[in-house]
Scaffold this motif. Structure first.
Motif, PDB file in Angstrom:
ATOM      1  N   HIS A   1       0.841  -1.196   0.000  1.00  0.00           N
ATOM      2  CA  HIS A   1       0.000   0.000   0.000  1.00  0.00           C
ATOM      3  C   HIS A   1       0.878   1.248   0.000  1.00  0.00           C
ATOM      4  N   TRP A   2       0.502   2.252  -0.784  1.00  0.00           N
ATOM      5  CA  TRP A   2       1.312   3.469  -0.902  1.00  0.00           C
ATOM      6  C   TRP A   2       1.586   4.116   0.451  1.00  0.00           C
ATOM      7  N   GLU A   3       0.652   3.957   1.391  1.00  0.00           N
ATOM      8  CA  GLU A   3       0.780   4.631   2.677  1.00  0.00           C
ATOM      9  C   GLU A   3       1.902   4.052   3.534  1.00  0.00           C
ATOM     10  N   VAL A   4       2.259   2.785   3.301  1.00  0.00           N
ATOM     11  CA  VAL A   4       3.286   2.142   4.135  1.00  0.00           C
ATOM     12  C   VAL A   4       4.512   1.710   3.329  1.00  0.00           C
ATOM     13  N   SER A   5       4.602   2.155   2.085  1.00  0.00           N
ATOM     14  CA  SER A   5       5.730   1.724   1.247  1.00  0.00           C
ATOM     15  C   SER A   5       7.064   2.237   1.792  1.00  0.00           C
ATOM     16  N   GLU A   6       7.074   3.475   2.296  1.00  0.00           N
ATOM     17  CA  GLU A   6       8.316   4.014   2.859  1.00  0.00           C
ATOM     18  C   GLU A   6       8.714   3.251   4.116  1.00  0.00           C
ATOM     19  N   LYS A   7       7.728   2.835   4.886  1.00  0.00           N
ATOM     20  CA  LYS A   7       7.996   2.048   6.095  1.00  0.00           C
ATOM     21  C   LYS A   7       8.606   0.694   5.729  1.00  0.00           C
ATOM     22  N   LEU A   8       8.097   0.080   4.663  1.00  0.00           N
ATOM     23  CA  LEU A   8       8.642  -1.198   4.221  1.00  0.00           C
ATOM     24  C   LEU A   8      10.097  -1.029   3.783  1.00  0.00           C
ATOM     25  N   LYS A   9      10.377   0.051   3.061  1.00  0.00           N
ATOM     26  CA  LYS A   9      11.752   0.335   2.632  1.00  0.00           C
ATOM     27  C   LYS A   9      12.679   0.490   3.827  1.00  0.00           C
ATOM     28  N   ALA A  10      12.212   1.240   4.826  1.00  0.00           N
ATOM     29  CA  ALA A  10      13.053   1.530   5.984  1.00  0.00           C
ATOM     30  C   ALA A  10      13.315   0.292   6.834  1.00  0.00           C
ATOM     31  N   GLN A  11      12.282  -0.533   7.021  1.00  0.00           N
ATOM     32  CA  GLN A  11      12.429  -1.706   7.887  1.00  0.00           C
ATOM     33  C   GLN A  11      13.175  -2.850   7.209  1.00  0.00           C
ATOM     34  N   TYR A  12      13.057  -2.936   5.876  1.00  0.00           N
ATOM     35  CA  TYR A  12      13.681  -4.053   5.156  1.00  0.00           C
ATOM     36  C   TYR A  12      14.437  -3.512   3.938  1.00  0.00           C
ATOM     37  N   PRO A  13      15.634  -2.970   4.172  1.00  0.00           N
ATOM     38  CA  PRO A  13      16.394  -2.314   3.093  1.00  0.00           C
ATOM     39  C   PRO A  13      16.749  -3.225   1.925  1.00  0.00           C
ATOM     40  N   SER A  14      16.759  -4.531   2.145  1.00  0.00           N
ATOM     41  CA  SER A  14      17.142  -5.436   1.051  1.00  0.00           C
ATOM     42  C   SER A  14      16.034  -5.599   0.016  1.00  0.00           C
ATOM     43  N   ILE A  15      14.805  -5.162   0.366  1.00  0.00           N
ATOM     44  CA  ILE A  15      13.679  -5.289  -0.567  1.00  0.00           C
ATOM     45  C   ILE A  15      13.675  -4.105  -1.526  1.00  0.00           C
ATOM     46  N   LYS A  16      13.487  -4.373  -2.800  1.00  0.00           N
ATOM     47  CA  LYS A  16      13.401  -3.307  -3.803  1.00  0.00           C
ATOM     48  C   LYS A  16      11.928  -2.910  -3.929  1.00  0.00           C
ATOM     49  N   VAL A  17      11.530  -1.911  -3.138  1.00  0.00           N
ATOM     50  CA  VAL A  17      10.121  -1.530  -3.042  1.00  0.00           C
ATOM     51  C   VAL A  17       9.736  -0.615  -4.199  1.00  0.00           C
ATOM     52  N   HIS A  18       8.684  -1.005  -4.927  1.00  0.00           N
ATOM     53  CA  HIS A  18       8.125  -0.198  -6.011  1.00  0.00           C
ATOM     54  C   HIS A  18       6.769   0.320  -5.533  1.00  0.00           C
ATOM     55  N   SER A  19       6.665   1.630  -5.336  1.00  0.00           N
ATOM     56  CA  SER A  19       5.487   2.199  -4.679  1.00  0.00           C
ATOM     57  C   SER A  19       4.283   2.359  -5.595  1.00  0.00           C
ATOM     58  N   ASN A  20       4.470   2.374  -6.896  1.00  0.00           N
ATOM     59  CA  ASN A  20       3.376   2.727  -7.795  1.00  0.00           C
ATOM     60  C   ASN A  20       2.560   1.551  -8.331  1.00  0.00           C
ATOM     61  N   ALA A  21       3.139   0.371  -8.376  1.00  0.00           N
ATOM     62  CA  ALA A  21       2.479  -0.763  -9.034  1.00  0.00           C
ATOM     63  C   ALA A  21       1.268  -1.258  -8.247  1.00  0.00           C
ATOM     64  N   PHE A  22       0.224  -1.687  -8.965  1.00  0.00           N
ATOM     65  CA  PHE A  22      -0.909  -2.344  -8.312  1.00  0.00           C
ATOM     66  C   PHE A  22      -0.505  -3.749  -7.844  1.00  0.00           C
ATOM     67  N   PHE A  23       0.291  -4.427  -8.638  1.00  0.00           N
ATOM     68  CA  PHE A  23       0.858  -5.712  -8.212  1.00  0.00           C
ATOM     69  C   PHE A  23       2.094  -5.976  -9.046  1.00  0.00           C
ATOM     70  N   MET A  24       2.943  -6.880  -8.553  1.00  0.00           N
ATOM     71  CA  MET A  24       4.140  -7.235  -9.301  1.00  0.00           C
ATOM     72  C   MET A  24       4.599  -8.637  -8.930  1.00  0.00           C
ATOM     73  N   GLN A  25       5.435  -9.195  -9.790  1.00  0.00           N
ATOM     74  CA  GLN A  25       5.944 -10.552  -9.614  1.00  0.00           C
ATOM     75  C   GLN A  25       7.454 -10.528  -9.585  1.00  0.00           C
ATOM     76  N   ASP A  26       8.025 -11.335  -8.695  1.00  0.00           N
ATOM     77  CA  ASP A  26       9.458 -11.588  -8.696  1.00  0.00           C
ATOM     78  C   ASP A  26       9.630 -13.072  -8.426  1.00  0.00           C
ATOM     79  N   GLY A  27       9.868 -13.826  -9.489  1.00  0.00           N
ATOM     80  CA  GLY A  27       9.937 -15.272  -9.353  1.00  0.00           C
ATOM     81  C   GLY A  27       8.587 -15.836  -8.967  1.00  0.00           C
ATOM     82  N   TYR A  28       8.552 -16.625  -7.893  1.00  0.00           N
ATOM     83  CA  TYR A  28       7.290 -17.231  -7.470  1.00  0.00           C
ATOM     84  C   TYR A  28       6.576 -16.386  -6.407  1.00  0.00           C
ATOM     85  N   ILE A  29       7.113 -15.183  -6.148  1.00  0.00           N
ATOM     86  CA  ILE A  29       6.519 -14.275  -5.171  1.00  0.00           C
ATOM     87  C   ILE A  29       5.756 -13.165  -5.891  1.00  0.00           C
ATOM     88  N   TYR A  30       4.519 -12.955  -5.472  1.00  0.00           N
ATOM     89  CA  TYR A  30       3.662 -11.913  -6.038  1.00  0.00           C
ATOM     90  C   TYR A  30       3.208 -10.996  -4.897  1.00  0.00           C
TER      91      TYR A  30
END
Length: 353
Positions: A147-176
């Motif tokens: 959710h756009w409202e918590v995307s910055e929080k996700l970035k801050a708490q888990y720096p290894s994740i490449k957070v994309h704030s604009n997409a409605f959904f996305m896939q990386d391998g078997y993770i959606y």
């Protein structure tokens, strides 16, 4: 035709879809995906398809209850820990269970840490469900959205994740991963299409009166500028500029108002708001234009003038850059409810002059 490869499950067997209801505030986080898959199964059975989906909405705690803020208590038949792999599709729907003591969720996270690519074909999340996947280590080094409202929080708490704030959904391998609330429906429709083709997915979308592929990006729904602390330079600058957006903006005049040099203003704003003054001002202009588009009948040309966006051509270019949508399309999508629908007599609404 089923084009998926279901690990550990025969081709003519129903795909097990497990939806973990980890939200108390947004029922659509789990009911939306559940409706997509159950309706897809219904349409598949009507066409004589032997497989399809077996959908289980489960609780993350042993009491098997999901108590919602709407006064609805969902008594699940199972908790997540009752489900033994192989699983076809696992979806973590929401994650606002921070109110529950961590000890009550320890069994769930122990179970989730055992979910992997060998025993589960697909793992997904809806809204803040990305935080549960992140906590279990499933998003390490992957791209994800929330959710756009918590995307910055996700970035801050888990720096290894490449957070994309604009997409409605996305896939990386078997993770959606999917964004906020209704985007769980977007993701689920995409998964149905992946499994059984466009025709079945379109039938489900029509049944739900929903887009198969929703136009635009998540930025259209969120605030371009975050909510700043009352003492921050971002908050003070927003207040001062809001009444002056129709005027040409002179950085030296702004700096003088705040008793700073232009260089110091730029440095401070970059540090505390994460962007230079020019970008900050442009986002603020677009935010104000959005309000006019949603709540008034002012012409696009007049809105451009009122918000300091120049002419219609310039405003259109800036909207496309910031929101990936034109001003006219934005107005059509987000204007005040019931306006120009012919229902004003039944539902009278007053609009500001």
């Amino acid at each position: 035709m089923d084009v998926s490869k279901n690990k550990g499950i025969a081709a003519d067997q129903k795909k097990l879809v497990v939806i973990v209801a980890m939200t108390r505030y947004m029922l659509l986080d789990f009911t939306g995906p559940a409706d997509v898959f159950t309706n897809a199964d219904r349409f598949l059975q009507a066409t004589g398809t032997n497989n399809g989906y077996e959908v289980k909405v489960v609780a993350p705690t042993y009491d098997k209850r999901v108590t919602t803020s709407a006064g609805v208590e969902v008594n699940c038949q199972y908790c997540a820990m009752d489900i033994k792999p192989p699983i076809d599709t696992l979806i973590i729907a929401g994650d606002d269970y921070w109110e529950i003591m961590a000890s009550e969720l320890e069994p769930f996270y122990a179970w989730l840490s055992g979910i992997n690519e060998q025993n589960t074909r697909r793992i997904g999340s809806v809204c803040a469900g990305a935080f549960a996947l992140a906590k279990a280590g499933l998003l390490n080094g992957r791209k994800a959205t929330t959710h756009w409202e918590v995307s910055e929080k996700l970035k801050a708490q888990y720096p290894s994740i490449k957070v994309h704030s604009n997409a409605f959904f996305m896939q990386d391998g078997y993770i959606y991963t999917s964004a906020g609330v209704s985007s769980g429906i977007d993701l689920s429709l995409a998964l149905v299409e992946e499994d059984y083709g466009k025709e079945i997915a379109v039938r489900v979308a029509r049944q739900l009166v929903f887009y198969l592929r929703r136009p635009g990006v998540q930025a259209q729904f969120g605030n371009l500028l975050p909510v700043y602390d009352n003492t921050s330079i971002g908050h003070k600058l927003k207040l001062w500029l809001n009444e002056r957006l129709h005027e040409p903006v002179d950085l030296s005049k702004i700096a003088e108002h705040f008793n700073m040099s232009v260089r110091n203003l730029t440095r401070v704003l970059q540090k505390h708001a994460g962007m230079p003054p020019a970008k900050f001002i442009e986002k603020l202009r677009v935010e104000k234009a959005r309000v006019y588009l949603e709540d008034t009948d002012l012409s696009l040309e007049r809105i451009a003038e009122q918000c300091g966006l120049g002419n219609l051509v310039t405003m259109r270019r800036i909207f496309l850059r910031q929101l990936a949508i034109t001003p006219s399309d934005y107005r059509n999508a987000f204007r005040t409810s019931l306006k120009d629908t012919g229902d004003q007599g039944l539902f009278p609404v007053s609009y500001p002059a």
